[in-house]
Design a protein around this motif. Sequence first.
Motif, mmCIF file in Angstrom:
data_model
loop_
_atom_site.group_PDB
_atom_site.id
_atom_site.type_symbol
_atom_site.label_atom_id
_atom_site.label_comp_id
_atom_site.label_asym_id
_atom_site.label_seq_id
_atom_site.Cartn_x
_atom_site.Cartn_y
_atom_site.Cartn_z
ATOM 1 N N PRO A 78 0.821 -1.210 0.000
ATOM 2 C CA PRO A 78 0.000 0.000 0.000
ATOM 3 C C PRO A 78 0.857 1.262 0.000
ATOM 4 O O PRO A 78 2.085 1.181 0.075
ATOM 5 N N LEU A 79 0.201 2.402 -0.052
ATOM 6 C CA LEU A 79 0.906 3.672 -0.190
ATOM 7 C C LEU A 79 1.961 3.859 0.895
ATOM 8 O O LEU A 79 3.043 4.402 0.636
ATOM 9 N N ALA A 80 1.664 3.405 2.098
ATOM 10 C CA ALA A 80 2.613 3.562 3.202
ATOM 11 C C ALA A 80 3.942 2.881 2.914
ATOM 12 O O ALA A 80 4.993 3.303 3.428
ATOM 13 N N ALA A 81 3.941 1.837 2.079
ATOM 14 C CA ALA A 81 5.180 1.122 1.762
ATOM 15 C C ALA A 81 6.169 2.009 1.017
ATOM 16 O O ALA A 81 7.380 1.765 1.057
ATOM 17 N N GLN A 82 5.672 3.035 0.356
ATOM 18 C CA GLN A 82 6.551 3.931 -0.387
ATOM 19 C C GLN A 82 7.409 4.787 0.550
ATOM 20 O O GLN A 82 8.418 5.347 0.131
ATOM 21 N N ASN A 83 7.004 4.876 1.804
ATOM 22 C CA ASN A 83 7.742 5.691 2.774
ATOM 23 C C ASN A 83 8.725 4.884 3.605
ATOM 24 O O ASN A 83 9.365 5.435 4.504
ATOM 25 N N THR A 84 8.856 3.595 3.312
ATOM 26 C CA THR A 84 9.812 2.766 4.048
ATOM 27 C C THR A 84 11.216 2.973 3.490
ATOM 28 O O THR A 84 11.381 3.333 2.324
#
Length: 265
Positions: free
Chosen positions: A42-48
């Motif tokens: 999900p979108l949050a994975a792009q901030n890892t």
Amino acid sequence: MLQAQTAKLPRLVTVGGAITEIVYALGAEAQLVGTDTTSLYPLAAQNTPKVGYMRSLSAEGLLALKPDAVIGTTEAGPPVVMAQLRSAGVKVDLIASDHSWAEVQRKLQAVGRGAGRETQARALQARLDADWAVTQQVVAQFKGRKPKVLFILSHSATVQVAGEKTAADAMLRFIGAQNVMVGFNGYRPMTAEAMAAAAPDLILTSTQGIEAQGGLDKFWSRPELALTPAFKTKALVHLDALELLGFGPRMPATVRALHQRIVLA
């Protein structure tokens, strides 16, 4: 207490968008200390924290994140880096890709093991197995003519078509369509002769491929495509590459949606 329990759980690096997606589906995202550049959902994975592209990883970069486990597919590499990680005491679990439902199950099980969440993984697999069984029944009920579909991979300047033993070929079979490119394995450059002979009713591609070509108008401007029946009606379906070819937890829903849009349309 909850923070203490979370701290004891394994620190994970995931290599492969579908595997990262499963981590989130299991509610284990707090254990992620790094993901590869294909991990966009999900979108949050792009901030890892990103460890680079799956095929060109660095042992130094990975070890700097102090992971307990690295979970990926057999595409992850290079092999010498995987060997260095194992030598450093990191658990490395690489799942073979054979473009089957069993591949999805193996990914679920690997994440369950690596994250210390095997009970949650078994529960998720049971739900997805049931969903997949329903999906297969829906597709099998269709007795009409299978549409002739061409899958185009156009993420770079060299536009290719998908033959047999590819993720795209497997998806076309799963949705109940016919891959017009047979007689060879893997991907080949698209040629005018092949397009005229294949005569696809519809073209399937990724949304990222459309964007890489400069949009729909640019995509359809390729002269090879003008030789196909699909060109006459601009019959094209595109979907996010990870959802389309990732073989992750969204696969049953994706197959049903594509069956509806392509086969039953």
